[in-house]
Design a protein around this motif. Structure first.
Motif, PDB file in Angstrom:
ATOM      1  N   LEU A 143       0.836  -1.211   0.000  1.00  0.00           N
ATOM      2  CA  LEU A 143       0.000   0.000   0.000  1.00  0.00           C
ATOM      3  C   LEU A 143       0.867   1.256   0.000  1.00  0.00           C
ATOM      4  O   LEU A 143       0.584   2.220  -0.722  1.00  0.00           O
ATOM      5  CB  LEU A 143      -0.939   0.013   1.213  1.00  0.00           C
ATOM      6  CG  LEU A 143      -2.057  -1.018   1.227  1.00  0.00           C
ATOM      7  CD1 LEU A 143      -2.828  -0.938   2.545  1.00  0.00           C
ATOM      8  CD2 LEU A 143      -3.001  -0.838   0.055  1.00  0.00           C
ATOM      9  N   PHE A 144       1.936   1.244   0.791  1.00  0.00           N
ATOM     10  CA  PHE A 144       2.834   2.401   0.840  1.00  0.00           C
ATOM     11  C   PHE A 144       3.642   2.538  -0.443  1.00  0.00           C
ATOM     12  O   PHE A 144       3.937   3.652  -0.881  1.00  0.00           O
ATOM     13  CB  PHE A 144       3.737   2.339   2.073  1.00  0.00           C
ATOM     14  CG  PHE A 144       3.064   2.834   3.320  1.00  0.00           C
ATOM     15  CD1 PHE A 144       2.996   4.188   3.604  1.00  0.00           C
ATOM     16  CD2 PHE A 144       2.474   1.944   4.211  1.00  0.00           C
ATOM     17  CE1 PHE A 144       2.364   4.656   4.743  1.00  0.00           C
ATOM     18  CE2 PHE A 144       1.839   2.402   5.356  1.00  0.00           C
ATOM     19  CZ  PHE A 144       1.790   3.763   5.615  1.00  0.00           C
ATOM     20  N   GLU A 145       4.017   1.424  -1.063  1.00  0.00           N
ATOM     21  CA  GLU A 145       4.721   1.480  -2.346  1.00  0.00           C
ATOM     22  C   GLU A 145       3.873   2.172  -3.409  1.00  0.00           C
ATOM     23  O   GLU A 145       4.384   2.975  -4.192  1.00  0.00           O
ATOM     24  CB  GLU A 145       5.092   0.067  -2.816  1.00  0.00           C
ATOM     25  CG  GLU A 145       6.233  -0.539  -2.059  1.00  0.00           C
ATOM     26  CD  GLU A 145       6.465  -2.001  -2.435  1.00  0.00           C
ATOM     27  OE1 GLU A 145       5.858  -2.497  -3.415  1.00  0.00           O
ATOM     28  OE2 GLU A 145       7.251  -2.647  -1.726  1.00  0.00           O
ATOM     29  N   ILE A 146       2.602   1.887  -3.400  1.00  0.00           N
ATOM     30  CA  ILE A 146       1.676   2.518  -4.351  1.00  0.00           C
ATOM     31  C   ILE A 146       1.655   4.032  -4.150  1.00  0.00           C
ATOM     32  O   ILE A 146       1.482   4.794  -5.094  1.00  0.00           O
ATOM     33  CB  ILE A 146       0.258   1.909  -4.217  1.00  0.00           C
ATOM     34  CG1 ILE A 146       0.271   0.459  -4.718  1.00  0.00           C
ATOM     35  CG2 ILE A 146      -0.784   2.728  -4.960  1.00  0.00           C
ATOM     36  CD1 ILE A 146      -0.965  -0.339  -4.372  1.00  0.00           C
ATOM     37  N   GLU A 147       1.898   4.463  -2.914  1.00  0.00           N
ATOM     38  CA  GLU A 147       1.926   5.892  -2.595  1.00  0.00           C
ATOM     39  C   GLU A 147       3.315   6.510  -2.791  1.00  0.00           C
ATOM     40  O   GLU A 147       3.552   7.652  -2.397  1.00  0.00           O
ATOM     41  CB  GLU A 147       1.451   6.127  -1.159  1.00  0.00           C
ATOM     42  CG  GLU A 147      -0.015   5.795  -0.930  1.00  0.00           C
ATOM     43  CD  GLU A 147      -0.949   6.679  -1.748  1.00  0.00           C
ATOM     44  OE1 GLU A 147      -0.691   7.893  -1.854  1.00  0.00           O
ATOM     45  OE2 GLU A 147      -1.925   6.144  -2.297  1.00  0.00           O
ATOM     46  N   GLY A 148       4.245   5.758  -3.374  1.00  0.00           N
ATOM     47  CA  GLY A 148       5.550   6.309  -3.710  1.00  0.00           C
ATOM     48  C   GLY A 148       6.654   6.115  -2.681  1.00  0.00           C
ATOM     49  O   GLY A 148       7.729   6.695  -2.804  1.00  0.00           O
TER      50      GLY A 148
ATOM     51  N   LYS B   3      10.814   8.005   2.159  1.00  0.00           N
ATOM     52  CA  LYS B   3      10.314   8.901   1.117  1.00  0.00           C
ATOM     53  C   LYS B   3      10.886  10.285   1.399  1.00  0.00           C
ATOM     54  O   LYS B   3      10.710  10.808   2.497  1.00  0.00           O
ATOM     55  CB  LYS B   3       8.782   8.937   1.103  1.00  0.00           C
ATOM     56  CG  LYS B   3       8.183   9.683  -0.066  1.00  0.00           C
ATOM     57  CD  LYS B   3       6.662   9.536  -0.059  1.00  0.00           C
ATOM     58  CE  LYS B   3       6.035  10.169  -1.274  1.00  0.00           C
ATOM     59  NZ  LYS B   3       4.579  10.011  -1.269  1.00  0.00           N
TER      60      LYS B   3
END
Length: 151
Positions: free
Chosen positions: A94-99, A123
């Motif tokens: 989920l966090f990967e999808i958010e960059g 990030k």
């Protein structure tokens, strides 16, 4: 009217709470109204909230499978168990999808002990750590001791 929670506790039925959860699934006002109308007809004193949930899910499926799936998210997440490993991977994704850049299941050395970090995030030069707690049933509780120990 009172309903029986999963824990066995009797509480007053809160229509607003049910309507809110239906709206959060993406259901429009017409669908929410019709689902609530059907549920109102089947309510009785002491009805288990689990029965209300199942009924709402079945009725919501008549309008949209996608909305019903979102409404059923808790069960879908519980299906990731029984171990927390898959849940941690899911959270990282989920966090990967958010960059974010992510790493899971790291062992970091502290001053006194080593500690497993479930998810490490990075990030824009900010690093964060996540301690995941996966529970396979609804009545399990987590307290703040573990995160405080980590801190």
């Amino acid at each position: 009217m009172k309903v029986t929670k999963f824990s066995g506790e009797l509480v007053l039925f809160d229509k607003e709470k049910l309507q809110h959860s239906l709206r959060k699934s993406g259901a429009d006002e017409d669908a929410v109204f019709q689902v609530m109308h059907e549920i109102d007809k089947q309510l009785y004193e002491g009805i288990p909230t689990k029965k209300i949930y199942k009924l709402a899910f079945q009725l919501l499926k008549n309008f949209s499978n996608a909305h019903a799936a979102r409404y059923n998210l808790r069960s879908a997440v519980q299906a990731l168990g029984p171990a927390g490993f898959y849940f941690e991977k899911f959270i990282a994704r989920l966090f990967e999808i958010e960059g974010f850049q992510t790493q899971t299941n790291l062992i970091l050395d502290g001053k006194c002990i080593s500690h497993e970090v479930d998810v490490l995030l990075k990030k824009e030069n900010v690093v964060s750590m996540i301690e995941c707690k996966f529970h396979g049933n609804q009545d399990a509780k987590s307290d703040v001791k573990v995160p405080l120990y980590i801190l």
